[in-house]
Structures are given as structure tokens and as C-alpha cells.
Design an enzyme around this catalytic site. Structure first.
Site, PDB file in Angstrom:
ATOM      1  N   PRO A 217       0.815  -1.210   0.000  1.00 31.82           N
ATOM      2  CG  PRO A 217      -0.588  -1.472   1.830  1.00 31.82           C
ATOM      3  CD  PRO A 217       0.577  -2.096   1.138  1.00 31.82           C
TER       4      PRO A 217
ATOM      5  N   PRO B 132      54.632  -7.813  11.237  1.00 31.04           N
ATOM      6  CG  PRO B 132      54.000  -5.927  12.434  1.00 31.04           C
ATOM      7  CD  PRO B 132      53.669  -6.700  11.201  1.00 31.04           C
TER       8      PRO B 132
ATOM      9  CG  ASP C 218      62.784 -15.351   7.122  1.00 31.60           C
ATOM     10  OD1 ASP C 218      63.329 -16.316   6.587  1.00 31.60           O
ATOM     11  OD2 ASP C 218      62.633 -14.241   6.590  1.00 31.60           O
TER      12      ASP C 218
ATOM     13  CE  LYS D 271      68.380 -15.262   5.745  1.00 35.78           C
ATOM     14  NZ  LYS D 271      68.377 -14.621   4.457  1.00 35.78           N
TER      15      LYS D 271
ATOM     16  N   GLY E 252      57.448  -9.194   8.392  1.00 38.68           N
ATOM     17  CA  GLY E 252      57.199  -7.861   7.822  1.00 38.68           C
ATOM     18  C   GLY E 252      56.798  -7.939   6.371  1.00 38.68           C
ATOM     19  CG  ASP E 253      56.694  -5.642   2.127  1.00 43.96           C
ATOM     20  OD1 ASP E 253      55.513  -5.564   1.778  1.00 43.96           O
ATOM     21  OD2 ASP E 253      57.635  -5.737   1.312  1.00 43.96           O
TER      22      ASP E 253
ATOM     23  CB  THR F  44      57.314  -2.890   6.521  1.00 41.15           C
ATOM     24  OG1 THR F  44      58.701  -3.055   6.766  1.00 41.15           O
ATOM     25  CG2 THR F  44      56.940  -1.421   6.633  1.00 41.15           C
ATOM     26  CB  ALA F  45      59.508  -3.786  11.377  1.00 42.47           C
TER      27      ALA F  45
ATOM     28  CG  MET G 277      68.141  -5.819  10.785  1.00 45.90           C
ATOM     29  SD  MET G 277      68.615  -6.526   9.189  1.00 45.90           S
ATOM     30  CE  MET G 277      67.921  -5.348   8.062  1.00 45.90           C
TER      31      MET G 277
ATOM     32  N   GLY H 213      57.622  -5.081  18.371  1.00 44.60           N
ATOM     33  CA  GLY H 213      56.401  -4.295  18.128  1.00 44.60           C
ATOM     34  C   GLY H 213      55.252  -5.175  17.660  1.00 44.60           C
TER      35      GLY H 213
END
Ligand SMILES: C[S@@+](CC[C@H](N)C(=O)[O-])C[C@H]1O[C@@H](n2cnc3c(N)ncnc32)[C@H](O)[C@@H]1O
Length: 471
Positions: free
Chosen positions: A43, A228, A251, A273, A305-306, A334-335, A387, A416
Site C-alpha cells: 500500500p 611484524p 624466517d 637467519k 614484515g614485508d 613492515t616493521a 637492524m 612491536g
């Protein structure tokens, strides 16, 4: 099974919605996506409904009549009081029209599922009307697993269906398609490279198909950023690849929390590493990636990270390409950006930085990092050093010697985004003391520049007070 799932082709079929409000609009959107010939009768129609649907569907503003229902293949009743809905449900039943009454599963012949729409590929989830919210949650979980380009992959395969039929013997066809969907050409389509995929497909179809060749397999390698540390910072694509991988080479910086998201029976190889302790040489990692792909495996090379930011992902990609292995890259947080978010510190806060520079503090052996110190000291921007913990004193000394003020704010963010994250902050002249007193071992980034004053972190004074309180 409470209800049988059937995917109905509604293109051009007549569908009626009795209702003129928000529920009717929601169902109308679904039916329009399915290309149905849609009519709505009520309606009164709401302003929102009119604004969205006018010109796209038939809108009949009056009370519904029995003939409306009889002309429909499917009927929805929405925004309608229960007694009224029951009356129309009765009419629909008499007319043999399949019916859905919104939010009244007891009156429904069919329910609308939660839908994952990837073009030709649709996944529908039903809880038989019992728990729609659970259905929606499951949909979100499954959405994350299915590549957005799945529909394109189905279209791609469809384009070659007849050609494959004409060129590949019937008994080999299933194996051909299985290898196709698990193989590099499908991965190329899913990665958005349709042009390359067409070239590869034509080459594949046009070569002779002997038994031996059908057995021959090439795998793929995905170089993937794991972010990260916080698993929530994985991309949806990274998660999907982890759940498809046969082998994962990872890693040291990839956390167990992230690895636990991988397919349970995926093989995991640690190739990390530690600093000054190259457990697996880079060339060997590349050789392993190539060998595993040549065994036909879906390999994920998972990096903290990347992969393209101080991650040697570029070298691995070059090696794979040189070996003719299909390789794809999935970026990660990334970090620098992950740590900045963790410390609530914008790397390019408008008031104090217009640029940001990422550098590595690592150099071969014990040498000092070979950076252009005068250029870095002159730049009035934010400097993020990866690093850089063991060389922090040298880095601060060099920057100050080249003109950066000793009072320049710094922040050090260790681990982080992880549970054991630690943030200390102070001035460039006291960077070494901050690291020493803060017990920073790494992995950590050093953030140097005005923005660092905004980091949520402990100062030398805070650390001293804490020590006194503990003593
Ligand atoms: C070999 S680099 C890899 C960088 C990585 N590809 C990236 O994009 O973050 C390793 C360095 O990254 C930084 N890093 C990685 N994860 C970190 C984290 N969660 N917190 C602080 N720094 C981190 C540290 O400086 C560490 O020494």
C-alpha cells in the site's frame, strides 16, 4: 539435512515481494543481483526503497491481490504483520508458489542463505533458518579463504572448456583440469595476470599430451609477508595462501601464532637467519624453493614484515624467475609501520615530518653501516633504522657528528605488535643508554625524529623509577 540447497537460475523469472520497507528492500537487492523480473506490491513504499528501486523494478503501490501471487515463481513477504503474512502464505500455498516470509522460518518454504558471491562461483550457507547470525559468521570465515578472483578463474576455465574437450582425450581430461586448478596458470589468474595466463594456457593446450607430460607438474612459489608479529596483521591473502600451502619456508621473525594458522599438514621448514649466524645460506634457500616448486608443490616463502623491505625477497624473486618458476609476491605490514601503530606515533605527523626514510643499521661482519650520514642528518624527516640495535651508539654518534641535534627525539620499539612489545623513548644523545637500561635486545626499530616524542613509551626517568620500585 534440514533443507536441500539448490542454486536457481532466476534470470527473467517473475519474483514478487509483498512489502514496502527495509526488509523488502533487502530482499529486492538480492533478487536484482540474481537478475529476476522483480515486482513489489505494497500500500505504501518507504522513501529509501523508492530512491533505490524506482526505474529498476515494477513498483505497484496498492494492496496486493491473489492474482499478483499467482503470477509469481517465488514470493517474499516482508515488512508485514504476522496475521496478514499468514493470510498471504495460505494464498501462496494454494497457488503452489514457493514462499519466504522474512524472520518467520515456520512459514517459509525456502530460506535465503548467507551468500558468498564470486560471479559464477557462489557459496551459500544455511542454518535452516535457526541461526542467521551464525550463518553470517561462517560466511565471513569462508569469505577470507576464497580469492576475490575465483569467479574470473571459473570464467577462464569456461573459455577453454570446448578447446580442452577437442584436444585432450576424455580419460585425461579430469587430470588435466585438476592439474590446472592446482597449478601455476590458475595461480596466475588469481593473481590478476589474465594475459599471461592465456598465453600459458594456449602453450599448454597446444603441446602434445602424452601420459608422461600429464604427470609433469610445476608448482608455484608465493613470497609472502607475515607482518611484524601480531597474527591479526596478516593480510587476508597471506592467510589464504598459508591455508593452501604444501610447504612453508619461514624466517626466525615469523611467530608461532602465525605458523599455527597454516594448513595443518603443510610441511614447515625453518630457514631463519639469526644475526651473524646465517643458518641456511641465501643461495641454498633459493635452491630449495626452486626444487620444491619443481616437485609440483605450492610453496609459501613466509617472511617477517614485508618481503621487499630488507627482506631479500627481491633476490628470491629474481632466482625463481631465472629458473622459470611461477612466483608471486604478497606484501606484508613492515616493521616500521607496524611498530609506529603499536606506539601510537604517526611516522609523518603533519606538524613535524613530511617524509620518512627506512635504512638498515646492519653491515657485513662487524663493520659500521655504510650510510650517507650527512644526507641522513640533513634530512629533517623521520628516520627508521631496521637492524640497528647493536650499532645504535655508532648510528647516534654519526648522525650527531654530521649535524643532527643530540636532543632529537628517538623511540626504540622492540617486538612491536607482539605480546612482549617494549617501547623506550628519549633523545638521540642518550640512545645507547636507553637501549642498555631498557634491556633492548631486538628485534627492534629505532625511530629518530620529532615524531618519536609522541610515542607511547618509557623514558630513562621512568625506567629508573621502575628499577627503584622493584628494588
Ligand atoms: C631482516 S629485517 C626484516 C624486515 C622485514 N622484512 C619488515 O619489513 O619488517 C629484520 C629487522 O626488522 C625489524 N623488525 C622486524 N619485526 C619487528 C618487530 N616486531 N618489532 C620491531 N622490529 C622488528 C628489526 O629491526 C629486525 O632486526
Amino acid at each position: 539435512m534440514k533443507a536441500f540447497p539448490a542454486h536457481i537460475d532466476l534470470k527473467g523469472r517473475s519474483v514478487l515481494i509483498i512489502g514496502g520497507g527495509a526488509e523488502a528492500l533487502a530482499k529486492a537487492r538480492l533478487m536484482l543481483a540474481a537478475d529476476a523480473a522483480l515486482s513489489l506490491v505494497a500500500p505504501k513504499f518507504s522513501a529509501d526503497l523508492l530512491a533505490e528501486l524506482k526505474g529498476k523494478v515494477r513498483l505497484i503501490e496498492r494492496d496486493p491481490v491473489v492474482a499478483d501471487v499467482e503470477a509469481a515463481a517465488l514470493l517474499f513477504i516482508a515488512d508485514t504483520q504476522e496475521a496478514e503474512a499468514r493470510r498471504w502464505a495460505e494464498v501462496a500455498r494454494m497457488a503452489g508458489v514457493l514462499l519466504n516470509v522474512v524472520d518467520q522460518p515456520a512459514l517459509c518454504d525456502f530460506t535465503t542463505p548467507s551468500i558468498i558471491d564470486r560471479g559464477r562461483v557462489t557459496v551459500s550457507i544455511s542454518t535452516g533458518g535457526a541461526a542467521p547470525v551464525l550463518g553470517k559468521k561462517l560466511r565471513a570465515d569462508i569469505e577470507a579463504l576464497l580469492p576475490p578472483q575465483l569467479g574470473s578463474l571459473a570464467d577462464f576455465a569456461d573459455r577453454y572448456r570446448e578447446t580442452v574437450k577437442a584436444t585432450i582425450a576424455r580419460e585425461d581430461r579430469r587430470r588435466f583440469w585438476e592439474a590446472f586448478f592446482d597449478g601455476p596458470i590458475a595461480a596466475q589468474v588469481l593473481a590478476g595476470d589474465e594475459k599471461g595466463a592465456h598465453e600459458a594456457m594456449l602453450a599448454l593446450i597446444n603441446r602434445p599430451h602424452t601420459e608422461e607430460m600429464a604427470e609433469e607438474k610445476t608448482g608455484t612459489v608465493h613470497i609472502v609477508g607475515a607482518g611484524p608479529g601480531d597474527p591479526d596483521l596478516l593480510t587476508i591473502k597471506a592467510l589464504r595462501l598459508l591455508q593452501r600451502a604444501d610447504v612453508i619456508l619461514h624466517d626466525r621473525l615469523v611467530s608461532d601464532d602465525i605458523l599455527s594458522l597454516a594448513r595443518r599438514d603443510a610441511e614447515r621448514l625453518y630457514v631463519g637467519k639469526a644475526k651473524s649466524n646465517h643458518s641456511v645460506p641465501q643461495e641454498e634457500i633459493e635452491a630449495r624453493l626452486i626444487a620444491l616448486a619443481r616437485e609440483g608443490k605450492t610453496v609459501v616463502r613466509l617472511k617477517g614484515g614485508d618481503p621487499f623491505v630488507f627482506g631479500r625477497g627481491g633476490e628470491e624473486l629474481d632466482a625463481l624467475r631465472k629458473a622459470g618458476i611461477p612466483a608471486f609476491v604478497t606484501p606484508g605490514v613492515t616493521a616500521a609501520t607496524g611498530c609506529a601503530a603499536a606506539a601510537n606515533m604517526a611516522l609523518t605527523h603533519r606538524d613535524c615530518a613530511q617524509a620518512v626514510t627506512f635504512v638498515t643499521g646492519h653491515a657485513k661482519g662487524e663493520a659500521d653501516p655504510a650510510l650517507d650520514w650527512s644526507a641522513l642528518a640533513a634530512l629533517k624527516n623521520t628516520l627508521v633504522v631496521y637492524m640497528g640495535v647493536t650499532k645504535a651508539e655508532t648510528i647516534a654518534g654519526k648522525l650527531i657528528a654530521h649535524g643532527r641535534g643530540a636532543e632529537t627525539p628517538v623511540a626504540v620499539i622492540e617486538n612491536g605488535t607482539r605480546e612482549n612489545q617494549k617501547i623506550v623513548k628519549g633523545a638521540l644523545g642518550e640512545l645507547a643508554a636507553l637501549i642498555e637500561t631498557g634491556g633492548i635486545k631486538g628485534p627492534a626499530v629505532l625511530v629518530i625524529g620529532e615524531v618519536a616524542a609522541r610515542a607511547d613509551g618509557e623514558t630513562l626517568a621512568d625506567l629508573a623509577l621502575k628499577e627503584r620500585l622493584v628494588a
